[in-house]
Scaffold this active site. Structure first.
Site, PDB file in Angstrom:
ATOM      1  N   SER A 218       0.844  -1.191   0.000  1.00  0.00           N
ATOM      2  CA  SER A 218       0.000   0.000   0.000  1.00  0.00           C
ATOM      3  C   SER A 218       0.887   1.252   0.000  1.00  0.00           C
ATOM      4  O   SER A 218       1.739   1.394  -0.865  1.00  0.00           O
ATOM      5  CB  SER A 218      -0.948  -0.061   1.195  1.00  0.00           C
ATOM      6  OG  SER A 218      -2.027   0.821   1.048  1.00  0.00           O
ATOM      7  N   ASP A 445      -8.626  -4.132  -6.273  1.00  0.00           N
ATOM      8  CA  ASP A 445      -8.124  -3.656  -4.985  1.00  0.00           C
ATOM      9  C   ASP A 445      -8.864  -2.360  -4.679  1.00  0.00           C
ATOM     10  O   ASP A 445      -8.770  -1.403  -5.435  1.00  0.00           O
ATOM     11  CB  ASP A 445      -6.617  -3.412  -5.064  1.00  0.00           C
ATOM     12  CG  ASP A 445      -5.993  -3.053  -3.731  1.00  0.00           C
ATOM     13  OD1 ASP A 445      -6.627  -2.306  -2.954  1.00  0.00           O
ATOM     14  OD2 ASP A 445      -4.868  -3.507  -3.472  1.00  0.00           O
ATOM     15  N   HIS A 473      -7.300  -6.059  -0.827  1.00  0.00           N
ATOM     16  CA  HIS A 473      -6.262  -5.037  -0.759  1.00  0.00           C
ATOM     17  C   HIS A 473      -4.916  -5.720  -0.551  1.00  0.00           C
ATOM     18  O   HIS A 473      -4.671  -6.300   0.497  1.00  0.00           O
ATOM     19  CB  HIS A 473      -6.542  -4.058   0.376  1.00  0.00           C
ATOM     20  CG  HIS A 473      -5.517  -2.966   0.484  1.00  0.00           C
ATOM     21  ND1 HIS A 473      -5.028  -2.293  -0.616  1.00  0.00           N
ATOM     22  CD2 HIS A 473      -4.871  -2.433   1.567  1.00  0.00           C
ATOM     23  CE1 HIS A 473      -4.154  -1.384  -0.228  1.00  0.00           C
ATOM     24  NE2 HIS A 473      -4.023  -1.459   1.081  1.00  0.00           N
TER      25      HIS A 473
END
Length: 504
Positions: A218, A445, A473
């Site tokens: 991320s 995602d 995710h």
């Protein structure tokens, strides 16, 4: 408001590889293509020459180092970083730096969970290193708001219905700048990703690591991408999973997330219908609309909870949003909390989901500084200078394509208005001269859209893309043995697949 399926086989270049095959033997890391001398000409030498005083902290070692607060003023103040090293379970071939994202997540805590975040073969072969970014968690953490002020901010109206309410949002967002200015010292103005990346190179050098081996998820990919651009010859084996672009504007990033989260709402609605336990009646489209109607109704009629807080529209949206990340674990809990809210007129369970995601304890304390850190990093990296009228126009436009979250996402950008210091930014990314990089992107995602990973893999001079056809995710260690095998082989041997990989 931006927050923060098991597969057995995959096709690599047309050849099927079993996901349960034995991990390859680790291959020692090669020397960097260009030696990385300690900088001397620009005043950085003292930082690269300090020693880490390690102390035992359970199953790991912990230490602290100093880095420049402002890299444009090396004779000025310093700030302190907290780091940990979890020793390899076997003979290490090197150190693997990890970062879970956020921004505002603790890499120190993430590394301490090494047994869960990487495969056993990686645990055997690498020391796992976690460095809390400047201003985050254990690294001179900033605190701007009181717990009560954070409660107020999360609960306040994020989708104004009148010009007066719109101006109130603008005024509320300025309170964070004012609070940080008066309470957070100087660190909050220097939490940009480029500064954090330069910190990482100092830590790499102090650990006597010739290259940086890195697993970033991320927002952690932004640190890795920036490192590859600033220090390409020092890149080792780097995995970037769930890409956050570092050259995009806040408007571009926020809109991309709004659209992607809307797709996850559709996925959740379909799953809700299929579960047979959905609190909303009808087909998936009708469930989507019923969910939006429920959230909108909280604006005028917040739900009571077992405590002294109400479930407002903003808190309801946050509960839904923050439990769309990991369908296998998130969806059943979100569905149950919505059922309690809809059928019993009780917002307690939904509010508990929010508290869990923002690390708020039952006694009302926020156990970390991730809220303030999120904005300090985001607003430095992606400043926003739009007016209230401009945001109102965007909110109306975005609601057309993202009816659940588009409006709130647009209004949330106002938080970054008035931020005092725009950080140095990168205009483009190529990683010219870096070793091969593995980019991992999940097809659906919700927080880091798939195309962001595709774009990064294309822009890097030497990168290979791993696609996971799933809704989730990030991908590594998220249930795909296919993804795990490709990533593990790369980290252990440095070998990249001959072609891009797709895991179904």
């Amino acid at each position: 408001m931006r927050v923060r399926i098991l597969v057995v086989t995959t096709l690599v270049g047309g050849v099927t590889i079993a996901g349960c095959s034995r991990a390859p033997e680790p291959v020692p890391l090669p020397a960097p293509t260009v030696p990385a001398p300690v900088p001397t000409e620009d005043g950085l030498a003292p930082f690269y020459e300090q020693a880490i005083e390690w102390r035992d902290c359970g199953d790991a070692e912990c230490g602290r180092i100093d880095v420049p607060l402002d890299y444009s003023n090396l004779d000025g103040r310093t700030t302190e970083l907290s780091l940990t090293r979890v020793p390899a379970a076997d003979e290490p071939i090197g150190a693997l730096f990890v970062n879970p994202g956020g921004p505002g997540g603790s890499a120190f805590d993430y590394a301490r969970a090494a047994d869960y975040i990487v495969s056993p073969s990686i645990r055997d072969a690498f020391d796992i290193i976690g460095v809390d970014p400047r201003g985050v968690a254990g690294s001179d953490p900033i605190r701007c708001w009181t717990d009560a002020e954070i409660d107020y901010y999360f609960a306040s109206d994020g989708t104004p219905d009148t010009p007066t309410e719109a101006e109130a949002i603008a005024e509320d967002t300025m309170t964070l700048v004012e609070a940080c200015d008066s309470k957070a010292g100087d660190v909050w103005e220097h939490m940009d990703t480029i500064s954090t990346t330069r910190d990482m190179d100092i830590v790499r050098s102090l650990l006597d690591e010739p290259v940086l081996n890195y697993l970033g998820k991320s927002y952690g990919t932004a640190i890795g991408t920036t490192y590859a651009e600033l220090f390409p010859q020092r890149v080792g084996r780097m995995v970037l999973d769930g890409v956050l672009p570092v050259t995009a504007s806040q408007e571009e990033v926020t809109f991309g997330q709004a659209v992607s989260f809307e797709e996850s709402v559709k996925h959740f609605a379909a799953d809700c219908v299929d579960s047979g336990e959905c609190p909303f009646a009808g087909n998936s489209r009708e469930v989507e609309q019923a969910l939006r109607s429920f959230l909108a109704g909280l604006d005028d009629s917040p739900l009571p909870t077992s405590g002294d807080r109400e479930l407002t529209e903003s808190l309801g949206q946050y509960a839904v949003l923050s439990f769309l990340y990991f369908p296998s674990s998130d969806y059943p809990r979100l569905r149950a909390a919505l059922t309690e809210a809809v059928e019993e007129n009780d917002g307690t369970a939904l509010l508990s989901l929010v508290d869990e995601r923002v690390n708020r304890s039952p006694d009302g304390r926020y156990l970390d500084n991730s809220t303030e850190a999120f904005y300090a990093v985001t607003c430095a990296d992606m400043p926003y200078n739009g007016t209230v009228d401009e945001v109102a126009r965007l909110a109306a436009e975005w609601q057309e394509v993202s009816p659940t979250f588009g409006e709130a996402f647009a209004w949330g950008m106002l938080t970054c208005i008035g931020w005092p210091r725009a950080a140095e930014n990168l205009d483009s990314i190529s990683g010219s001269g870096a070793a091969p990089i593995l980019v991992v992107s999940t097809r659906q995602d919700p927080a880091t859209p798939y195309d962001w990973g595709v774009d990064l893999a294309r822009s890097l001079e030497d990168a290979h893309l791993v696609t996971w056809n799933a809704t989730n995710h990030t991908a590594y260690r998220e249930g795909s043995s296919c993804v795990d095998q490709v990533v593990d082989e790369y980290l252990l041997t440095g070998a990249t697949p001959p072609e891009d990989v797709t895991c179904d």
